[in-house]
Scaffold this active site. Sequence first.
Site, PDB file in Angstrom:
ATOM      1  N   LYS A  17       0.847  -1.197   0.000  1.00 13.76           N
ATOM      2  CA  LYS A  17       0.000   0.000   0.000  1.00 13.76           C
ATOM      3  C   LYS A  17       0.885   1.250   0.000  1.00 13.76           C
ATOM      4  CE  LYS A  17      -3.249   2.593   2.953  1.00 13.76           C
ATOM      5  NZ  LYS A  17      -4.126   2.587   4.148  1.00 13.76           N
TER       6      LYS A  17
ATOM      7  N   ASP B  88      -2.644  10.223   3.743  1.00 11.41           N
ATOM      8  CA  ASP B  88      -4.048   9.828   3.906  1.00 11.41           C
ATOM      9  C   ASP B  88      -4.779  10.844   4.770  1.00 11.41           C
ATOM     10  OD1 ASP B  88      -6.469   8.568   4.126  1.00 11.41           O
ATOM     11  OD2 ASP B  88      -5.753   6.906   5.377  1.00 11.41           O
TER      12      ASP B  88
ATOM     13  N   LYS C  63     -10.239  12.865   8.180  1.00  8.62           N
ATOM     14  CA  LYS C  63      -9.769  12.425   9.502  1.00  8.62           C
ATOM     15  C   LYS C  63      -9.726  13.616  10.447  1.00  8.62           C
ATOM     16  CE  LYS C  63      -6.682   8.643   8.130  1.00  8.62           C
ATOM     17  NZ  LYS C  63      -7.383   7.574   8.853  1.00  8.62           N
TER      18      LYS C  63
ATOM     19  N   ASP D 175       1.569   6.232   5.686  1.00  6.76           N
ATOM     20  CA  ASP D 175       0.594   5.313   5.088  1.00  6.76           C
ATOM     21  C   ASP D 175       1.120   4.669   3.795  1.00  6.76           C
ATOM     22  OD1 ASP D 175      -1.823   4.086   5.581  1.00  6.76           O
ATOM     23  OD2 ASP D 175      -3.016   5.553   4.470  1.00  6.76           O
TER      24      ASP D 175
ATOM     25  N   ASP E  50     -12.275   7.143   3.693  1.00  5.32           N
ATOM     26  CA  ASP E  50     -11.071   6.891   4.487  1.00  5.32           C
ATOM     27  C   ASP E  50     -10.679   5.400   4.461  1.00  5.32           C
ATOM     28  OD1 ASP E  50      -8.926   7.500   6.060  1.00  5.32           O
ATOM     29  OD2 ASP E  50     -10.075   7.728   7.926  1.00  5.32           O
TER      30      ASP E  50
ATOM     31  N   GLU F 268      -9.510   3.704   2.111  1.00  8.83           N
ATOM     32  CA  GLU F 268      -8.973   3.814   0.754  1.00  8.83           C
ATOM     33  C   GLU F 268      -7.916   2.768   0.437  1.00  8.83           C
ATOM     34  OE1 GLU F 268      -7.721   5.325   3.257  1.00  8.83           O
ATOM     35  OE2 GLU F 268      -5.594   5.007   2.922  1.00  8.83           O
TER      36      GLU F 268
ATOM     37  N   ARG G   3      -7.791  -0.438   0.947  1.00  6.19           N
ATOM     38  CA  ARG G   3      -8.346  -1.640   0.304  1.00  6.19           C
ATOM     39  C   ARG G   3      -8.736  -1.348  -1.141  1.00  6.19           C
ATOM     40  NH1 ARG G   3     -12.898  -1.923   4.883  1.00  6.19           N
ATOM     41  NH2 ARG G   3     -11.181  -0.917   6.010  1.00  6.19           N
TER      42      ARG G   3
HETATM   43  N1  BES Z   1      -4.335   4.421   6.971  1.00  7.68           N
HETATM   44  C1  BES Z   1      -5.495   4.165   7.733  1.00  7.68           C
HETATM   45  C2  BES Z   1      -5.276   3.118   8.813  1.00  7.68           C
HETATM   46  C3  BES Z   1      -4.562   3.579  10.054  1.00  7.68           C
HETATM   47  C4  BES Z   1      -5.209   4.330  11.010  1.00  7.68           C
HETATM   48  C5  BES Z   1      -3.268   3.198  10.275  1.00  7.68           C
HETATM   49  C6  BES Z   1      -4.541   4.702  12.148  1.00  7.68           C
HETATM   50  C7  BES Z   1      -2.605   3.570  11.422  1.00  7.68           C
HETATM   51  C8  BES Z   1      -3.252   4.331  12.358  1.00  7.68           C
HETATM   52  C9  BES Z   1      -6.609   3.641   6.840  1.00  7.68           C
HETATM   53  O1  BES Z   1      -6.623   4.136   5.547  1.00  7.68           O
HETATM   54  C10 BES Z   1      -7.904   4.057   7.460  1.00  7.68           C
HETATM   55  O2  BES Z   1      -8.151   5.221   7.517  1.00  7.68           O
HETATM   56  N2  BES Z   1      -8.683   3.094   7.916  1.00  7.68           N
HETATM   57  C11 BES Z   1      -9.920   3.359   8.544  1.00  7.68           C
HETATM   58  C12 BES Z   1     -10.935   2.386   8.023  1.00  7.68           C
HETATM   59  C13 BES Z   1     -12.346   2.705   8.432  1.00  7.68           C
HETATM   60  C14 BES Z   1     -12.814   3.973   7.771  1.00  7.68           C
HETATM   61  C15 BES Z   1     -13.219   1.547   8.047  1.00  7.68           C
HETATM   62  C16 BES Z   1      -9.721   3.202  10.038  1.00  7.68           C
HETATM   63  O3  BES Z   1      -8.978   2.309  10.460  1.00  7.68           O
HETATM   64  O4  BES Z   1     -10.270   4.003  10.782  1.00  7.68           O
HETATM   65 ZN    ZN Z   2      -4.834   4.748   4.782  1.00  2.00          ZN
HETATM   66 MN    MN Z   3      -7.708   5.974   5.383  1.00  3.19          MN
END
Ligand code: BES
Ligand code: ZN
Ligand code: MN
Length: 505
Positions: A275, A280, A287, A298, A357, A359, A361
């Site tokens: 990835k 992000d 966020k 990220d 968010d 993204e 996947r």
């Molecule tokens: N890059 C983030 C995941 C992440 C969050 C990594 C905090 C490290 C610390 C990912 O893209 C994301 O935002 N995931 C969301 C998914 C949700 C919207 C289903 C998450 O984990 O909140």
């Molecule tokens: Zn992310």
């Molecule tokens: Mn995200």
Amino acid sequence: MQFSIKAQSPEKIPAGCLVLGAHLPGDAGGALARAAQSADRAAGGALRRALAQGDLSPKAGSTLLLHGVPGIAAKRVLIVSLGERREYGVAAFRDAIRGAAGALKGIGAKDAALLVADFAVAGRGLPWAVRNAVLGMREAFYRFDQLKTQKKPPAPALGALTLALATGPVTLQAQAALKEAVATADGVDLARTLGNLPPNVCTPSYLADEARKLARQFKLGVEVLERRDMERLGMGALLSVTAGSRQPPKLIVLRYDGAAKSKKPRAPQLALVGKGITFDTGGISLKPGAEMDEMKFDMSGAGSVLGALRALAGMRAHVNVVGIIPTCENMPGGAATRPGDIVTTLSGQTVEILNTDAEGRLILCDALTYSERFSPEAVVDIATLTGACVIALGHVASGLFANDQGLADAIRAAGDDAWDRVWQMPLWEDYQEQLRSNFADMANIGGRPAGSVTAACYLARFTKKLKWAHLDVAGTAWKSGREKGSTGRPVPLLVRLALRRSGRK
Ligand code: BES
Ligand code: ZN
Ligand code: MN
């Protein structure tokens, strides 16, 4: 830092600092590890006497520095506590190496010799100790200060470290372990530096240039797909993530073919998909502001793929690996994807984007489908995919998901070996219903329960034709707080996995 292995009596090594180990608490005589005892004999018992003063704390990694020890050629002797003999294991080993590195930094030693066999962990063998001593030292001496105009304190440089064996011979395995470790450390450093670079520098184009640079340096195959290529192919999911950004997206393909030419099918034994979200923001599902800067990390999955390929090429490993890196930014804006938008993925399946968010996947599903064309024996994706994985496993283990138990077991074993550990999570059908959508084949989120599992379940829908595993490294790829920075994980695991697939132990 130059590393070498030599067999030489410890007292004769003409280093700036001789590093040896002692198990504490314990009576001073029995405390010194084996090779250290012979140094002590040459010193007429001076090391024992120093320990008997009680100046070295028993905590593994504590150190005691001695100057001008008679009978010892080295200018200084650094005794490192290995903790209790009965409890000595990988954790104490790592503390001891870290402690030694800290002390060597403190005294500004230019060169040192470490009695590596004395640090070895029962059941893991000398090559393991060699590998991990090198990785531990390189980790401790890593610096990222190219963007500071005033470097305070000036970088302490340990120019050379000899891994000393009191008795010979220096085996081929030990030499190979050294070469593997130095190349792996170079790969870890690359991943760390890419992660640490700010998002206005480390853009998708920067990652593509980095891949081209590696290709030139190590004679790798490289191809970079541009936006128009993605449009032609139909990568609707990847394109939906980049829609709000001014940075052009890239899909980087980097090939290392190190297996013997006689190996007929040139199909890679391993495809690594990383990835590469260089920042992000969350997109329209923005966020919160606190710690948002950390979303520069990220792209750590992408960095680990570049790092692993650099390591394997650097050590000329006999394995074929293809790295596939979908990379773009996730930004809000007038052209950004909206919650509710439905996109068609490269696989043909449609996705309702309920949260922009989620993204990672979306870029991964298209890259995973794209990986099919290389007919890899196995595919592993590496992604900072979910905050939920951090809640589940913290910062110790990466989350492991797989549609093939043999592959999962191989990854777990490689992770244990490299001490870059993973913990397997379920990928059961029961979770799939959380991804139900009223309007498309699936939604891109599955609600709060089991967030890291439903993210993996989403990816599983795109990997039915592949032997596939997914590593969620959201908790392990970087550290927050005072020590904020990239860790370079899981490069050590990936390298070990590839080497084991090449038949090397
Ligand atoms: N890059 C983030 C995941 C992440 C969050 C990594 C905090 C490290 C610390 C990912 O893209 C994301 O935002 N995931 C969301 C998914 C949700 C919207 C289903 C998450 O984990 O909140
Ligand atoms: Zn992310
Ligand atoms: Mn995200």
